[in-house]
Design an enzyme around this catalytic site. Sequence first.
Site, PDB file in Angstrom:
ATOM      1  N   LYS A   1      45.057  75.100  41.103  1.00  0.00           N
ATOM      2  CA  LYS A   1      44.725  74.563  39.775  1.00  0.00           C
ATOM      3  C   LYS A   1      45.306  73.150  39.631  1.00  0.00           C
ATOM      4  O   LYS A   1      44.619  72.232  39.226  1.00  0.00           O
ATOM      5  CB  LYS A   1      45.273  75.496  38.688  1.00  0.00           C
ATOM      6  CG  LYS A   1      45.026  74.988  37.299  1.00  0.00           C
ATOM      7  CD  LYS A   1      45.500  75.973  36.241  1.00  0.00           C
ATOM      8  CE  LYS A   1      45.463  75.296  34.871  1.00  0.00           C
ATOM      9  NZ  LYS A   1      45.909  76.151  33.797  1.00  0.00           N
TER      10      LYS A   1
ATOM     11  N   GLU B   1      53.713  75.121  48.215  1.00  0.00           N
ATOM     12  CA  GLU B   1      53.254  76.002  49.300  1.00  0.00           C
ATOM     13  C   GLU B   1      51.842  75.631  49.745  1.00  0.00           C
ATOM     14  O   GLU B   1      51.545  75.523  50.936  1.00  0.00           O
ATOM     15  CB  GLU B   1      53.248  77.464  48.822  1.00  0.00           C
ATOM     16  CG  GLU B   1      54.618  78.067  48.562  1.00  0.00           C
ATOM     17  CD  GLU B   1      55.084  77.883  47.123  1.00  0.00           C
ATOM     18  OE1 GLU B   1      54.639  76.912  46.465  1.00  0.00           O
ATOM     19  OE2 GLU B   1      55.906  78.697  46.662  1.00  0.00           O
TER      20      GLU B   1
ATOM     21  N   GLY C   1      46.187  80.095  35.582  1.00  0.00           N
ATOM     22  CA  GLY C   1      46.067  80.406  37.011  1.00  0.00           C
ATOM     23  C   GLY C   1      45.716  81.865  37.261  1.00  0.00           C
ATOM     24  O   GLY C   1      44.831  82.186  38.062  1.00  0.00           O
ATOM     25  N   ARG C   2      46.383  82.771  36.540  1.00  0.00           N
ATOM     26  CA  ARG C   2      46.157  84.201  36.793  1.00  0.00           C
ATOM     27  C   ARG C   2      44.872  84.706  36.159  1.00  0.00           C
ATOM     28  O   ARG C   2      44.540  85.885  36.272  1.00  0.00           O
ATOM     29  CB  ARG C   2      47.362  85.014  36.320  1.00  0.00           C
ATOM     30  CG  ARG C   2      47.788  84.711  34.890  1.00  0.00           C
ATOM     31  CD  ARG C   2      49.204  85.189  34.624  1.00  0.00           C
ATOM     32  NE  ARG C   2      49.688  84.790  33.303  1.00  0.00           N
ATOM     33  CZ  ARG C   2      50.236  83.616  33.026  1.00  0.00           C
ATOM     34  NH1 ARG C   2      50.346  82.703  33.972  1.00  0.00           N
ATOM     35  NH2 ARG C   2      50.678  83.334  31.817  1.00  0.00           N
TER      36      ARG C   2
ATOM     37  N   GLU D   1      53.645  87.817  34.792  1.00  0.00           N
ATOM     38  CA  GLU D   1      53.710  86.374  34.523  1.00  0.00           C
ATOM     39  C   GLU D   1      53.261  86.098  33.081  1.00  0.00           C
ATOM     40  O   GLU D   1      53.738  85.180  32.433  1.00  0.00           O
ATOM     41  CB  GLU D   1      52.873  85.584  35.529  1.00  0.00           C
ATOM     42  CG  GLU D   1      53.249  84.107  35.569  1.00  0.00           C
ATOM     43  CD  GLU D   1      52.607  83.337  36.714  1.00  0.00           C
ATOM     44  OE1 GLU D   1      51.597  82.686  36.487  1.00  0.00           O
ATOM     45  OE2 GLU D   1      53.114  83.376  37.848  1.00  0.00           O
TER      46      GLU D   1
ATOM     47  N   HIS E   1      52.902 109.827  49.555  1.00  0.00           N
ATOM     48  CA  HIS E   1      53.807 110.140  50.668  1.00  0.00           C
ATOM     49  C   HIS E   1      54.944 109.142  50.747  1.00  0.00           C
ATOM     50  O   HIS E   1      55.599 109.022  51.788  1.00  0.00           O
ATOM     51  CB  HIS E   1      53.008 110.181  51.977  1.00  0.00           C
ATOM     52  CG  HIS E   1      51.973 111.263  51.949  1.00  0.00           C
ATOM     53  ND1 HIS E   1      52.263 112.568  52.305  1.00  0.00           N
ATOM     54  CD2 HIS E   1      50.683 111.251  51.544  1.00  0.00           C
ATOM     55  CE1 HIS E   1      51.165 113.302  52.139  1.00  0.00           C
ATOM     56  NE2 HIS E   1      50.193 112.532  51.677  1.00  0.00           N
TER      57      HIS E   1
ATOM     58  N   LYS F   1      61.507  76.290  41.578  1.00  0.00           N
ATOM     59  CA  LYS F   1      60.800  75.218  42.298  1.00  0.00           C
ATOM     60  C   LYS F   1      61.662  73.956  42.352  1.00  0.00           C
ATOM     61  O   LYS F   1      61.774  73.302  43.387  1.00  0.00           O
ATOM     62  CB  LYS F   1      59.485  74.865  41.579  1.00  0.00           C
ATOM     63  CG  LYS F   1      58.424  75.949  41.586  1.00  0.00           C
ATOM     64  CD  LYS F   1      57.154  75.432  40.911  1.00  0.00           C
ATOM     65  CE  LYS F   1      56.144  76.517  40.651  1.00  0.00           C
ATOM     66  NZ  LYS F   1      54.992  76.082  39.863  1.00  0.00           N
TER      67      LYS F   1
HETATM   68  O1  F6P Z   1      54.155  79.133  40.048  1.00  0.00           O
HETATM   69  C1  F6P Z   1      53.323  79.908  39.241  1.00  0.00           C
HETATM   70  C2  F6P Z   1      51.933  79.381  39.256  1.00  0.00           C
HETATM   71  O2  F6P Z   1      51.851  78.253  38.451  1.00  0.00           O
HETATM   72  C3  F6P Z   1      50.930  80.424  38.823  1.00  0.00           C
HETATM   73  O3  F6P Z   1      50.793  80.519  37.464  1.00  0.00           O
HETATM   74  C4  F6P Z   1      49.716  79.955  39.527  1.00  0.00           C
HETATM   75  O4  F6P Z   1      48.753  80.957  39.605  1.00  0.00           O
HETATM   76  C5  F6P Z   1      50.291  79.571  40.866  1.00  0.00           C
HETATM   77  O5  F6P Z   1      51.540  79.021  40.558  1.00  0.00           O
HETATM   78  C6  F6P Z   1      49.483  78.597  41.670  1.00  0.00           C
HETATM   79  O6  F6P Z   1      49.309  77.390  40.998  1.00  0.00           O
HETATM   80  P1  F6P Z   1      48.205  76.382  41.438  1.00  0.00           P
HETATM   81  O7  F6P Z   1      46.899  77.056  41.348  1.00  0.00           O
HETATM   82  O8  F6P Z   1      48.334  75.214  40.502  1.00  0.00           O
HETATM   83  O9  F6P Z   1      48.502  75.963  42.866  1.00  0.00           O
END
Ligand code: F6P
Length: 531
Positions: free
Chosen positions: A215, A221, A272-273, A358, A389, A498
Amino acid sequence: MAVPARPRGDQTAAWWALQDVYRSSGRDFDLRDAFAADPQRFTTFSQSAPHVFADLSKNLIDAATQALLFELARQCGVEAHRDAMFAGEKINSTEQRAVLHYLLRKQAPAHTGYGQLAINSEANWLAHELAQVHATLDAMLAYAQAVRGDDAITDVVNIGIGGSDLGPQMAVLALDEFTIPGKRFHFVSNVDGHELAAVLKHLQPYSTLFLVASKTFTTAETMTNAQSARCWFERQGGTDIARHFAALTTNVAAAREFGITTTFGFWDWVGGRYSLWSAIGLPIAIAIGDAGFRDFLAGAHAMDEHFRTAPLHQNLPLRLGLLDVWYRNFLGFTSRSIAPYHSALKHLPAYLQQLEMESNGKRVDLQGQALPFGTSPVVWGEPGTNGQHAYFQMLHQGTDVVPVEFVAVRKPMHDLAGHHQRLLANALAQAQALMLGQMDAGGHRHFPGNRPSTFLLLEELTPASLGALLALQEHRVFVSGSVWGINSFDQWGVELGKVLARDIEPRLQSGDSTGLDGSTAGLLQKLLSFP
Ligand code: F6P
């Protein structure tokens, strides 16, 4: 338009009436007695919603408590809050944003020309946004169709994390039976290079499409994995970045700066979610195609309409969200276990974990005041029968009560004799055992029973039914968040870690532990001193 203040749950009379109910009779409620007293209980406490049948009868609730929970929703203004969301008001007040993920699944406007509309009212603004949604959707689905028809592309690698990973990954597996043959889908989220390396070692640059899903297009990452993927691609002789990389983001400028020219955008009003319905859903669209993706959106839209219009007592997301409040705040349950009895729903618990935790893992209300009650439960689970199990022992005989949410599908997608019947028998038996328990004087074989569960049943696992199931979950999270008076649409709690990681990373090179707390400094030195 300013969002009107609403009373928080504990500022209503209904909340305290529920407290009284809990003290006088709620804590002694027994499901076995309730079924014995009311032969209609299954009918009263079950209902159909679009694509989903829900049996709520094995929950620790009676009609009077449910009526009080509806009253709680009324007194908290949950319906007004819902309507404010659907009207495009900025209910994400800490980020000053509207919350419009439902718009992503709304049908195309009947006529065109919204681009020319003066955006001088919320209605016009929503119509304008909807037109943008459909322009992007059409472009994205045309691209998905082209990729589907391109036999040279055999591997699609989604690089993204959190909402840019969990939703698409869950849905692509869930809809495996609808997926185009001849293409493999990979999901890389972790900054741990083992994950990307394990995927890359099986790939060729000329047959791979990388989708960089973020987003913000700043997430460490994802940026690290995207950079490494591009280096790998070029080292392996790949040259055509435009053909082999696409970006799915609200930050199209950053994607272009990164060197990706094929981009599909979305908007800051999609959390994002909540983003798998947007361009972030491109892997799903490539997997199941234009018609499948539109069915997926249509299933979710049907649930949106149900949530928006059904009266309280027949409104499934509302009933589920209120049950969550009853369990968390009155019975004191701190967790909910998700038990999908369908292996294609393997990633559903992880997806729901982000959606719930979240969204509602908050400790202050909209005014920033510390809450005197609990919010998000811990959400967790594994597919049945595997969970049976592993941890069902604790669910049946442990000291804590954990409400279980079963998700089952009536029709299987395979023709292996006997399996599905056995699977469904296990789902029913577990719910039954949790409720009925078993008397045993010896103790070790005693099951206390009276352990609550909800049973969600789909006729088939299709794009439409999956869409409806997920929208149901989104809205139930909205309902509990609304009663708690929190902002379910921000996520400030992920930021501190972060920032600290950015400070620590260079120290792993320099060994400088100045200013660090004793434990972090000790671990840093330990990491650096390993031979
Ligand atoms: O760190 C949390 C978050 O902001 C989530 O809300 C989001 O889904 C995820 O990181 C990834 O963010 P982005 O889509 O901006 O890379």
